[in-house]
Design a protein around this motif. Structure first.
Motif, PDB file in Angstrom:
ATOM      1  N   THR A  46       0.813  -1.214   0.000  1.00 32.59           N
ATOM      2  CA  THR A  46       0.000   0.000   0.000  1.00 32.59           C
ATOM      3  C   THR A  46       0.846   1.262   0.000  1.00 32.59           C
ATOM      4  OG1 THR A  46      -0.076   0.042   2.398  1.00 32.59           O
ATOM      5  CG2 THR A  46      -1.838  -1.150   1.271  1.00 32.59           C
ATOM      6  N   GLY A  47       2.136   1.135   0.278  1.00 32.40           N
ATOM      7  CA  GLY A  47       2.980   2.326   0.395  1.00 32.40           C
ATOM      8  C   GLY A  47       2.760   3.040   1.704  1.00 32.40           C
ATOM      9  N   GLN A  48       2.004   2.437   2.583  1.00 29.97           N
ATOM     10  CA  GLN A  48       1.712   3.074   3.861  1.00 29.97           C
ATOM     11  C   GLN A  48       2.190   2.189   4.995  1.00 29.97           C
ATOM     12  OE1 GLN A  48      -2.508   3.361   3.286  1.00 29.97           O
ATOM     13  NE2 GLN A  48      -2.387   5.552   2.852  1.00 29.97           N
ATOM     14  N   GLY A  49       2.664   2.806   6.023  1.00 30.66           N
ATOM     15  CA  GLY A  49       3.095   2.072   7.194  1.00 30.66           C
ATOM     16  C   GLY A  49       1.992   1.998   8.218  1.00 30.66           C
ATOM     17  N   ASP A  50       2.401   1.969   9.468  1.00 27.94           N
ATOM     18  CA  ASP A  50       1.428   1.909  10.552  1.00 27.94           C
ATOM     19  C   ASP A  50       0.692   3.243  10.671  1.00 27.94           C
ATOM     20  OD1 ASP A  50       2.468  -0.548  10.953  1.00 27.94           O
ATOM     21  OD2 ASP A  50       3.659   0.005  12.711  1.00 27.94           O
ATOM     22  N   LEU A  51      -0.428   3.186  11.325  1.00 28.05           N
ATOM     23  CA  LEU A  51      -1.137   4.424  11.634  1.00 28.05           C
ATOM     24  C   LEU A  51      -0.441   5.073  12.820  1.00 28.05           C
ATOM     25  CD1 LEU A  51      -3.494   6.440  11.480  1.00 28.05           C
ATOM     26  CD2 LEU A  51      -4.770   4.894  12.982  1.00 28.05           C
ATOM     27  N   THR A  52       0.008   6.285  12.643  1.00 30.50           N
ATOM     28  CA  THR A  52       0.623   7.019  13.741  1.00 30.50           C
ATOM     29  C   THR A  52      -0.450   7.855  14.421  1.00 30.50           C
ATOM     30  OG1 THR A  52       2.705   7.147  12.528  1.00 30.50           O
ATOM     31  CG2 THR A  52       2.431   8.649  14.378  1.00 30.50           C
ATOM     32  N   VAL A  53      -0.579   7.633  15.702  1.00 30.59           N
ATOM     33  CA  VAL A  53      -1.559   8.392  16.489  1.00 30.59           C
ATOM     34  C   VAL A  53      -0.780   9.356  17.368  1.00 30.59           C
ATOM     35  CG1 VAL A  53      -3.492   8.258  18.098  1.00 30.59           C
ATOM     36  CG2 VAL A  53      -3.050   6.371  16.510  1.00 30.59           C
ATOM     37  N   TYR A  54      -0.867  10.624  17.019  1.00 27.50           N
ATOM     38  CA  TYR A  54      -0.150  11.640  17.784  1.00 27.50           C
ATOM     39  C   TYR A  54      -1.026  12.126  18.938  1.00 27.50           C
ATOM     40  CZ  TYR A  54       3.124  12.078  13.855  1.00 27.50           C
ATOM     41  OH  TYR A  54       4.058  11.837  12.882  1.00 27.50           O
ATOM     42  N   GLY A  55      -0.378  12.342  20.065  1.00 26.37           N
ATOM     43  CA  GLY A  55      -1.062  12.943  21.206  1.00 26.37           C
ATOM     44  C   GLY A  55      -0.404  14.262  21.546  1.00 26.37           C
ATOM     45  N   GLU A  56      -0.930  14.897  22.590  1.00 27.51           N
ATOM     46  CA  GLU A  56      -0.360  16.185  22.990  1.00 27.51           C
ATOM     47  C   GLU A  56       1.077  16.044  23.483  1.00 27.51           C
ATOM     48  OE1 GLU A  56      -3.700  16.546  25.700  1.00 27.51           O
ATOM     49  OE2 GLU A  56      -4.070  18.555  24.928  1.00 27.51           O
ATOM     50  N   HIS A  57       1.354  14.896  24.124  1.00 27.67           N
ATOM     51  CA  HIS A  57       2.686  14.732  24.724  1.00 27.67           C
ATOM     52  C   HIS A  57       3.302  13.382  24.373  1.00 27.67           C
ATOM     53  CE1 HIS A  57       1.627  18.265  27.017  1.00 27.67           C
ATOM     54  NE2 HIS A  57       0.534  17.663  27.415  1.00 27.67           N
ATOM     55  N   GLY A  58       2.859  12.754  23.365  1.00 27.76           N
ATOM     56  CA  GLY A  58       3.405  11.462  22.992  1.00 27.76           C
ATOM     57  C   GLY A  58       2.764  10.975  21.716  1.00 27.76           C
ATOM     58  N   ALA A  59       3.141   9.789  21.308  1.00 32.87           N
ATOM     59  CA  ALA A  59       2.564   9.232  20.089  1.00 32.87           C
ATOM     60  C   ALA A  59       2.681   7.719  20.136  1.00 32.87           C
ATOM     61  CB  ALA A  59       3.271   9.781  18.849  1.00 32.87           C
ATOM     62  N   GLY A  60       1.807   7.070  19.420  1.00 32.83           N
ATOM     63  CA  GLY A  60       1.845   5.621  19.317  1.00 32.83           C
ATOM     64  C   GLY A  60       1.552   5.206  17.897  1.00 32.83           C
ATOM     65  N   THR A  61       1.758   3.950  17.612  1.00 33.91           N
ATOM     66  CA  THR A  61       1.437   3.433  16.285  1.00 33.91           C
ATOM     67  C   THR A  61       0.474   2.273  16.416  1.00 33.91           C
ATOM     68  OG1 THR A  61       3.301   1.907  16.282  1.00 33.91           O
ATOM     69  CG2 THR A  61       3.669   4.094  15.340  1.00 33.91           C
ATOM     70  N   LEU A  62      -0.293   2.084  15.383  1.00 33.84           N
ATOM     71  CA  LEU A  62      -1.219   0.953  15.323  1.00 33.84           C
ATOM     72  C   LEU A  62      -0.909   0.158  14.057  1.00 33.84           C
ATOM     73  CD1 LEU A  62      -4.623   2.561  16.327  1.00 33.84           C
ATOM     74  CD2 LEU A  62      -3.255   0.974  17.666  1.00 33.84           C
ATOM     75  N   TYR A  63      -0.697  -1.109  14.229  1.00 37.29           N
ATOM     76  CA  TYR A  63      -0.361  -1.988  13.120  1.00 37.29           C
ATOM     77  C   TYR A  63      -1.659  -2.433  12.455  1.00 37.29           C
ATOM     78  CZ  TYR A  63       1.802  -6.057  10.811  1.00 37.29           C
ATOM     79  OH  TYR A  63       2.220  -6.989   9.898  1.00 37.29           O
ATOM     80  N   VAL A  64      -2.282  -1.501  11.756  1.00 37.46           N
ATOM     81  CA  VAL A  64      -3.629  -1.752  11.244  1.00 37.46           C
ATOM     82  C   VAL A  64      -3.640  -2.471   9.901  1.00 37.46           C
ATOM     83  CG1 VAL A  64      -4.681   0.148  12.500  1.00 37.46           C
ATOM     84  CG2 VAL A  64      -3.708   0.557  10.243  1.00 37.46           C
TER      85      VAL A  64
END
Lengths: 212, 678
Positions: free
Chosen positions: B259-277
């Protein structure tokens, strides 16, 4: 030209690395400026940034969604068919085709006057707009009795929105009003329908635009 | 409603956000802009923008910020309050969810062969092709599912196709409704075939159905949110608590993937996470698909996230950051933004206003907003008429008031202060009860409604440009270079780009001096800025040099001359040269001059040059600056033109290029009495 050798010189030409306001200006590299406003450094030499162009605004009058379909259906037996006016204009009238489901999808033959099935009128791209008055009548032709029932209506707009409403009243068979003119014109039966033709009001609704 | 009213609404109401819509097949694009609850379509030509009102009968909240996300051929518009709008390239409709998807009582279901006819107790909204679901305590299992409406011959009946046998007649407690679509939310991202939506309170996020997960519904399947509700693999995701609220959702481009896309990056106010969707949804509950990305680096705004090749830039509280750099620094101790070079501007940004930051990649430059400011929403009063003890107030913009609400009026001469709203006439007119007679016609000049709910408008004083072109040379790769601040005639509300076929254009919604909304294009052309009416606005440019020490940083020097070489001069250009010795905080004017003359000094005869033959830009070699004036420096008693280092500030108004700049100085001999030298 050769300058006086007693003069000290310094300056800049290549400013490829743009600006850096975080480093003290005394120790900045020669190819870096401290800061700049409205300047681009592409190519190495500082120059006025690209032009900003304001676009002239042209307004378009809002397109009010149009009505793509009106579907009206009787909920019970009625005698005979539906007739509909929109803003006073007759848009569906079975009087020239008594005995058929005028406007119904399959336009199948009407098996009898005292129909117990649906009467359906489907009006694709009808006249009318938001605020229009839709009047529903029972058309009675060539019978001694008439009856009406409640109906439902669905108005579909061009943007997919749907306005739903219902109305009318259920009335048991009642005596028809004789509508035969006197004297009867020579072409009456070929141009005016059945032996006698009458319309009975059965409610109305105003087309509204639905908002959730 | 007239075209003038459309324009007036666009210009005068509260700006709420912009989203681009790309019609890939047609190679065209346009923008949707939310202003005062109105969704406007902006269609661009070279010099004009055509503005049309898409929802004249169904407005959104007039002040809530709007979020946009294009998913395939649909653009979804959210504001966390109203039902989402779904735009298909021509029309808007509301998402069929929540209040727009009530349960309809089913009177009975009759079955004939593989076709079932569903009769509803009241008119239903379904048409052939709609995807609906049947439910209810008395609904047999064979019907407790999702179906396409095959036909809807009457407003109270529709048919569905069955795959297995069913009872002839079913009655009881039965309901029908649309399969739920996009829920009310805020920030969105589309990737790996799904639409992801953050909740209205920014605390959690849900995923929609897979695009083309249904052979019949094809692309439109991405608008459904049935798996969230009906599959055990559904449910919402949350960031770890220290990361704060969700501020951005995005997919980082990844090479060599399907797809040319990686994980979903979820940014927060003070951090971030990824989701292997990209993992099949059935496995989401069994796999650890959520991972922490950053623990103390956050993003302030969805619109600040900009893809740059395989990296992603975004605005954080302490400056501009990059996904890759932040990841690389994760294992080290220091974590610094990538924008120290422009910290002089960004450090002044009020963090409370950074949720409106935006950025674009255009002409190989990252261009992002800086210096945000907000102003209390001021709704000017158009007229005040008084009849008896009732004053009718007409406002310039929708007042958003309700009956009984308190309203503060200002600068009205007679009616300043707090009043109760006694009547709502329309969206721009309300009445108040007054206690004492006043003149029947009050001059509204300067008067305004002070107490507007959520009445805040924002804009940015300028843009910061980071040029990636220095990276582009094969032979000599150097880091990307900040260009400093770019400031236009109008302040900047939000920047955005549109791609149409081979063309990519950058725009910003501006805020004119009177607070009205304007539309600007960031061009690649050289030249003065141009107003919509064709008026040229000379660009005021300035540059502060490094401190020149003439290769002798510890010797005292006297500034005696300067030389400047100029090219690409267009029209009359005014120059002012300032200097300051050492750490003197004040710039001192050294010299000012104007380059005037004919539009061109000569014809350009280079056939390969793109410069027009006539009107070619002019140049000036070695414009000499005389010795600066002998002004005393109160800080050290020397002359201002004496110092160990000298910084120069060049200011010019117009289009010009600085080829070279030199200063000349005499070295001064210092005696034992330091400071005696002048």
């Amino acid at each position: 030209m050769k300058n006086d050798p007693s003069l000290l010189a310094d300056g800049f030409d290549d400013q490829t690395r743009g600006v850096d306001a975080a480093t003290p200006p005394e120790i900045l590299p020669a190819d870096t400026a401290v800061f700049a406003g409205n300047v681009a450094f592409r190519g190495g030499l500082p120059h006025t940034r690209p032009r900003l162009r304001e676009l002239a605004q042209n307004g378009v009058a809002p397109a009010i969604p149009s009505i793509t379909e009106i579907l009206i259906s009787s909920l019970g037996p009625q005698d005979d068919d539906l007739m509909v006016k929109i803003d006073g204009v007759v848009v569906a009238d079975p009087r020239y085709n008594v005995g058929r489901y005028n406007g119904e999808v399959n336009n199948v033959a009407n098996p009898g006057f005292a129909t117990s099935g649906f009467r359906v009128i489907r009006l694709p791209n009808p006249i009318g707009q938001i605020g229009s008055l839709v009047e529903v009548f029972v058309f009675d032709g060539y019978a001694s009795l008439w009856r009406s029932s409640r109906w439902t209506a669905r108005v579909t707009f061009s943007d997919g929105k749907i306005f739903l409403t219902s109305g009318g009243q259920t009335r048991s068979p009642q005596s028809s009003v004789w509508g035969l003119p006197s004297p009867i014109p020579g072409n009456y039966y070929t141009t005016q329908g059945g032996w006698y033709v009458q319309y009975y009001e059965n409610g109305s609704f105003t087309i509204e635009y639905p908002t959730p | 409603m007239s075209a003038e009213l459309t324009l007036d609404r666009f210009r005068r109401q509260v700006y709420q956000g912009v989203g681009g819509y790309v019609d890939v097949a047609a190679g065209q694009s346009h923008a949707l802009v939310s202003v005062g609850g109105v969704i406007f379509r902006l269609t661009f030509s070279d010099t004009e923008v055509t503005i049309s009102d898409l929802n004249p009968l169904d407005r959104n909240n007039a002040t809530a910020w709007a979020y946009f996300c294009q998913a395939e051929s649909y653009l979804v518009i959210q504001n966390g309050v109203d039902l989402p709008f779904i735009y298909d390239g021509s029309t808007l409709r509301r998402s069929r969810t929540g209040a727009n998807n009530p349960d309809l009582t089913v009177a009975q279901i009759t079955q004939s062969g593989t076709t079932a006819t569903v009769e509803t107790a009241a008119p239903h909204p379904f048409v052939a092709g709609d995807y609906i679901e049947l439910a209810g305590p008395d609904m047999p299992a064979v019907y407790s599912s999702q179906f396409y409406v095959e036909s809807a011959a009457t407003p109270t009946t529709f048919t569905i196709e069955l795959e297995s046998s069913a009872p002839d007649v079913v009655t009881g407690d039965l309901v029908a409704r649309y399969c739920p679509e996009v829920p009310v939310g805020t920030i969105m991202a589309y990737g790996q075939g799904r639409l992801f939506v953050a909740s209205a309170d920014f605390t959690e996020m849900v995923a929609g159905d897979l695009v083309q997960g249904d052979i019949r519904n094809q692309v439109a399947n991405l608008l459904r949110f049935t798996e969230t509700t009906y599959l055990s693999e559904g449910g919402a995701f949350r960031l770890p608590t220290p990361a704060g609220r969700i501020t951005g959702l995005s997919f980082v481009a990844t090479q060599d993937t399907a797809t040319g896309q990686g994980d979903l990056t979820v940014y927060g106010e003070h951090g971030a996470g990824t989701l292997y969707v990209s993992l099949p949804r059935e496995q989401w509950k069994d796999q650890a698909i959520q991972r922490v990305l950053f623990t103390n680096i956050g993003c302030t705004s969805q619109d600040s996230i900009v893809d740059v090749n395989g990296d992603q830039f975004f605005r954080s509280l302490d400056g501009e950051r990059s996904y890759r750099m932040a990841r690389a620094e994760f294992s080290s101790y220091g974590q610094t933004p990538l924008s120290a070079e422009v910290s002089r501007v960004l450090d002044l940004d009020n963090p409370d206003y950074l949720d409106r930051a935006s950025g674009v990649l255009f002409d190989n430059r990252l261009i992002f907003t800086c210096a945000p400011r907000q102003a209390a929403f001021r709704n000017e009063i158009a007229s005040i008429t008084v009849e008896g003890l009732v004053a009718t107030v007409e406002t310039e913009r929708p007042h958003n008031l309700s009956l009984g609400e308190q309203v503060d009026l200002e600068s009205t001469a007679y009616l300043d202060g707090t009043h109760n709203v006694s009547g709502i006439v329309d969206e721009v007119t309300f009445t108040i009860a007054i206690l004492a007679p006043v003149p029947s016609e009050l001059d509204p000049d300067g008067a305004y409604v002070k107490s507007e709910p959520a009445g805040v408008e924002f804009s940015h004083d300028g843009l910061i440009a980071l040029d990636f072109t220095p990276l582009a040379s094969m032979s000599n790769k150097t880091p990307a270079a900040y260009q400093g601040g770019w400031y236009g005639p109008d302040a900047v509300r939000q920047v955005f780009t549109l791609t149409s076929g081979r063309d990519k254009r950058a725009f910003f919604i501006g805020s004119a001096e009177d607070g009205s909304n304007s539309v600007w294009e960031i061009t690649q052309e050289s030249g003065p800025d141009v107003r919509a009416n064709g008026t040229e606005v000379p660009v005021p440019a300035w540059l502060e040099s490094r401190a020149f020490d003439c290769q002798s940083p510890t010797s005292l020097k006297r500034l005696v001359r300067g030389d400047i070489w100029l090219s690409d001069l267009v029209g009359d250009v005014d120059f002012r040269v300032y200097y300051r010795p050492d750490q003197n905080p004040t710039w001192t004017l050294w010299y000012e001059f104007t380059v005037t003359g004919p539009a061109a000094d000569g014809a350009n005869t280079d056939p390969l040059s793109k410069i027009p033959v006539t009107g070619a830009p002019r140049y000036r070699t070695q414009v000499t600056l005389p010795p600066p004036a002998d002004t005393e420096n109160v800080a050290d008693g020397r002359l201002l033109r004496c110092g160990f280092t000298f910084q120069v500030r060049l200011e010019w108004t117009g289009v010009a290029k600085v080829e070279k700049f030199l200063i000349y100085a005499n070295e001064l001999v210092e005696g034992l009495q330091m400071g005696a030298q002048r």
